[in-house]
Design a protein around this motif. Structure first.
Motif, short mmCIF file in Angstrom:
data_model
loop_
_atom_site.label_atom_id
_atom_site.label_comp_id
_atom_site.label_asym_id
_atom_site.label_seq_id
_atom_site.Cartn_x
_atom_site.Cartn_y
_atom_site.Cartn_z
N GLY A 160 19.10 20.85 -15.51
CA GLY A 160 19.24 19.40 -15.55
C GLY A 160 18.68 18.75 -16.80
N ALA A 161 18.06 19.53 -17.69
CA ALA A 161 17.46 18.95 -18.90
C ALA A 161 18.51 18.72 -19.97
CB ALA A 161 16.37 19.89 -19.42
N GLU A 162 18.19 17.85 -20.92
CA GLU A 162 19.09 17.58 -22.05
C GLU A 162 19.07 18.78 -22.99
OE1 GLU A 162 21.11 15.04 -22.67
OE2 GLU A 162 20.61 14.10 -20.74
N VAL A 163 20.24 19.16 -23.49
CA VAL A 163 20.37 20.30 -24.39
C VAL A 163 21.17 19.87 -25.61
CG1 VAL A 163 21.27 22.64 -24.65
CG2 VAL A 163 20.29 21.94 -22.46
N ASP A 164 20.75 20.33 -26.78
CA ASP A 164 21.51 20.09 -28.00
C ASP A 164 22.60 21.16 -28.09
OD1 ASP A 164 22.54 19.60 -30.48
OD2 ASP A 164 20.72 20.13 -31.60
N TRP A 165 23.79 20.86 -27.55
CA TRP A 165 24.86 21.84 -27.47
C TRP A 165 25.48 22.19 -28.81
CZ3 TRP A 165 24.74 24.54 -23.30
CH2 TRP A 165 24.28 23.98 -22.11
N SER A 166 25.18 21.41 -29.83
CA SER A 166 25.73 21.72 -31.16
C SER A 166 25.16 23.04 -31.70
CB SER A 166 25.41 20.59 -32.13
OG SER A 166 24.01 20.46 -32.33
N ARG A 167 24.05 23.48 -31.14
CA ARG A 167 23.46 24.75 -31.57
C ARG A 167 24.29 25.95 -31.09
NH1 ARG A 167 17.78 24.67 -28.92
NH2 ARG A 167 17.76 26.78 -29.83
N VAL A 181 26.59 24.08 -11.05
CA VAL A 181 27.88 23.64 -11.57
C VAL A 181 27.69 22.45 -12.50
CG1 VAL A 181 30.07 22.55 -10.92
CG2 VAL A 181 29.21 24.51 -9.62
N ASP A 182 26.78 21.55 -12.16
CA ASP A 182 26.54 20.38 -13.02
C ASP A 182 26.07 20.81 -14.41
OD1 ASP A 182 27.29 18.67 -11.04
OD2 ASP A 182 25.25 18.12 -10.42
N ASP A 183 25.28 21.88 -14.48
CA ASP A 183 24.83 22.38 -15.78
C ASP A 183 26.01 22.90 -16.60
OD1 ASP A 183 22.04 21.93 -15.43
OD2 ASP A 183 21.92 23.71 -14.17
N VAL A 184 26.94 23.59 -15.94
CA VAL A 184 28.12 24.11 -16.64
C VAL A 184 29.01 22.96 -17.09
CG1 VAL A 184 30.14 25.58 -16.44
CG2 VAL A 184 28.01 26.26 -15.35
N LEU A 185 29.19 21.95 -16.25
CA LEU A 185 29.99 20.78 -16.63
C LEU A 185 29.37 20.06 -17.82
CD1 LEU A 185 30.84 19.33 -13.09
CD2 LEU A 185 32.35 20.61 -14.63
#
Length: 542
Positions: A160-167, A181-185
């Motif tokens: 549920g934490a914020e992640v910098d997905w650009s990495r 599932v929410d994490d995958v979404l």
């Protein structure tokens, strides 16, 4: 591991010890040898994951205390700090505690907090690594994380934490996202927002490494829609990257011939072990329903007289026609203070491989067992039993310890061959009590995919205590006699073993399941288990 000073202090204070044990991602076969050893020595098991009852029952001693660390007394999820206190409190009482953790303890489990609590109280502890879901679940889904051309892989457990997905947008890496599932979404949305290609292959697996495993494939762009339609529950494991393109070729677990099948096994738990294990090898889960109860004879005089005669040289042969007969004689021997040495000089016959294995476990090597194409039954044993020879056989008498309901086929055949037979009731078989209501309902409504009958008595007794299996349930029988009994009870037999053995029975059922899968593939249809068929009417014999 704690320091020598800590261990010495714990020994002086009479404190217990803690083993942080990785339980793996779900498949109990992935437990390490060290994990099994620690569970076997445990006085207390602390777990925060549901569904571990079978694992505890299989590997822990009877009477082990199991503490639930998932929720507190207020009904709220227990904090890591409170879990640590629970573990420490159990160990301070001088007991050996296993803190059972899903996957590998070193990853995403709060291990650091619980280790700190143990150090604070000078408790001995060790960490037993487990197989992590991040690598095991993709492997069970048929996805190699680093195939040729893929530089590496990353694992993210957002919680549920914020992640910098650009990495995580490079195309030459594989990304594994764990938990909900929410994490995958969130991962899919974040990657697309960071410029990832919408056509990037993705796969999401639910209940990984268990017989409930399901894997769906999609592209990153339509992953959200696919996941919503799949209605997956936690935990899930998502794999995103070009490695997912190999999932079809690498699939091995979900493509097992009986994958996900629920199979009814009408047998006692003591007798069902090998059958249950072989079904699991083909992807099925077994529900064992005892249909008979084995009890001592009403009066022990006859069996006690026969055992004494065995010791004093009354018999030339002893013939065992079931595992229960071996068990009954072994128990009577122990009651008299005897052991397998009393069989010295006797010839021993066994009706088949399972009975022979029970004798070998007792230390007795049978002299006569039907093999190969010979039927492993009373008739098959009679075919290979030598006739009485006045010159070669000093004694003409045979001891047959059997059930009270045994047929006279073997006795009559031996007598015709010149032998005198002491046909002795070693145990009684009585019909077991009806199974639980939910099992009876599952049998009646077709929730079982198959039922395997290993004898005529299992057919008669199951129908007697629970009713006939539903029309959709595949009926598998171990031999012609069992099949005939099934048909006499109004069942149509779908599967007949090529030879009367557990191995052949399971193999025949697996072949049947494989044919269903191949037929569905050829028709371009999804694989449907027998219990998922609709509109069937009750099966009757033709």
């Amino acid at each position: 591991m704690s320091s020598p000073r800590t261990r010495d202090a714990a020994a002086r204070d009479g404190l217990g010890e803690v083993a942080f044990v990785g339980a793996g991602p779900g498949d109990e076969g992935l437990l390490t040898l060290r994990a099994v050893e620690r569970l076997g020595a445990a006085d207390v098991v602390v777990t925060d994951q549901p569904g571990r009852e079978a694992l505890v029952a299989a590997h822990c001693r009877p009477g082990v205390e199991v503490l639930d660390a998932s929720f507190g007394e207020d009904g709220q999820p227990m904090t890591r700090a409170n879990r640590a206190k629970l573990v420490v409190r159990a160990a301070r009482a001088g007991r050996r505690v296993v803190r059972l953790m899903d996957g590998d303890p070193a990853t995403f489990t709060g291990l650091a907090e619980e280790i700190a609590a143990c150090r604070k109280d000078d408790l001995r502890f060790e960490v037993v690594p487990g197989v992590p879901a991040a690598t095991a679940v993709p492997a069970y889904a048929g996805i190699p994380l680093t195939p040729a051309g893929v530089a590496g892989f990353s694992v993210v457990h957002p919680g549920g934490a914020e992640v910098d997905w650009s990495r995580y947008t490079p195309k030459d890496d594989t990304l594994v996202v764990l938990d909900a599932v929410d994490d995958v979404l969130a991962a899919a949305a974040g990657l697309l927002a960071a410029g990832a290609d919408p056509q990037t292959p993705a796969a999401v697996t639910s209940a990984g490494t268990t017989v409930n495993q399901r894997t769906v494939r999609a592209t990153l762009g339509d992953l959200a829609e696919t996941l919503v339609a799949a209605r997956f529950e936690r935990p899930v494991t998502a794999v995103i990257g070009e490695a997912v393109g190999l999932v079809g070729a690498g699939s091995w677990f979900e493509s097992k011939p009986l994958f996900g099948w629920r199979v009814l096994v009408p047998r006692t738990k003591e007798q069902a072990g090998s059958l249950v294990g072989r079904l699991a090898e083909h992807g099925a889960v077994a529900d064992v329903v005892p249909t008979i109860s084995v009890e001592p004879p009403r009066t022990p005089h006859q069996i006690e007289k026969a055992v004494k005669g065995l010791v004093t040289g009354r018999y030339e042969w002893v013939g065992f026609t079931s595992v229960n007969a071996v068990k009954a004689i072994r128990e009577k021997f122990e009651e008299f203070g005897l052991d397998a040495r009393a069989f010295a000089g006797l010839k021993v016959a066994a009706v088949g491989g399972v009975t022979a294995a029970a004798l070998r476990e007792w230390g007795i090597e049978p002299d006569l067992v039907p093999t190969g194409d010979q039927e492993q039954s009373a008739s098959g044993l009679l075919e290979v039993w030598p006739p009485f020879d006045e010159v070669l056989d000093p004694i003409n008498r045979v001891f047959l310890p059997r059930a009270d309901i045994a047929t006279d086929t073997l006795v009559a055949g031996l007598q015709a061959a010149g032998w005198e037979v002491d046909d002795v009731t070693a145990y009684r078989t009585v019909r077991a009590a009806p199974p639980a209501a939910h099992i009876r309902e599952a049998i009646k409504t077709g929730r079982f995919d198959a039922v395997v009958f290993t004898s005529s008595s299992t057919v008669r007794n199951l129908v007697g205590i629970a009713g006939k299996p539903h029309a959709t349930t595949v009926v598998a029988c171990i031999g012609p006699a069992t099949a005939k009994t099934a048909e006499e009870h109004g069942l149509r037999v779908d599967v007949l073993a090529a030879e009367p053995s557990v191995e052949a029975l399971v193999r025949a059922l697996a072949d049947y399941g494989n044919c269903l899968r191949l037929s569905a593939a050829e028709a371009g249809e999804p694989v449907v288990r027998p219990s998922q068929r609709k509109g069937a009417t009750r099966r009757t014999a033709k």
